[in-house]
Scaffold this motif. Sequence first.
Motif, PDB file in Angstrom:
ATOM      1  N   GLN A  87      58.291  81.922   4.665  1.00  0.00           N
ATOM      2  CA  GLN A  87      58.281  81.378   3.109  1.00  0.00           C
ATOM      3  C   GLN A  87      57.704  79.911   3.209  1.00  0.00           C
ATOM      4  OE1 GLN A  87      62.740  81.572   2.234  1.00  0.00           O
ATOM      5  NE2 GLN A  87      62.300  83.340   1.120  1.00  0.00           N
TER       6      GLN A  87
ATOM      7  N   HIS B  76      62.135  82.749   7.226  1.00  0.00           N
ATOM      8  CA  HIS B  76      62.095  81.267   6.766  1.00  0.00           C
ATOM      9  C   HIS B  76      60.808  80.875   6.988  1.00  0.00           C
ATOM     10  CE1 HIS B  76      62.500  77.298   6.167  1.00  0.00           C
ATOM     11  NE2 HIS B  76      63.823  76.879   6.787  1.00  0.00           N
TER      12      HIS B  76
ATOM     13  N   GLU C  97      65.059  83.700  10.693  1.00  0.00           N
ATOM     14  CA  GLU C  97      64.165  82.446  11.065  1.00  0.00           C
ATOM     15  C   GLU C  97      62.763  83.068  10.735  1.00  0.00           C
ATOM     16  OE1 GLU C  97      62.777  80.285  15.082  1.00  0.00           O
ATOM     17  OE2 GLU C  97      65.087  80.554  15.018  1.00  0.00           O
TER      18      GLU C  97
END
Length: 65
Positions: free
Chosen positions: A9, A6, A3
Amino acid sequence: MAESAHREQAGEKIAAGSAMLLLQLAASQAEIGPFARRGRETPQMAAHLYRAAALRVRTGTTRHS
C-alpha cells in the motif's frame, strides 16, 4: 503477511504521488489546465499542446530552439 500488505500500500501511494507530480509537470510545460494562459483552457487546445510537446520530446527539440 500484514507487513507485506502495508508495504504494498505504501508503494502504491508513492507511485500515485509520483504520477501526479509528473502529470502536473507535463501540464505546466504544456501550459494547460491550472497552468494555462488565457485562451488555452479548452480540451482541444490541451490535446494540441500535449501532441506538440510529445513531438518536441521525440525529435529532441525544445520550445526555445
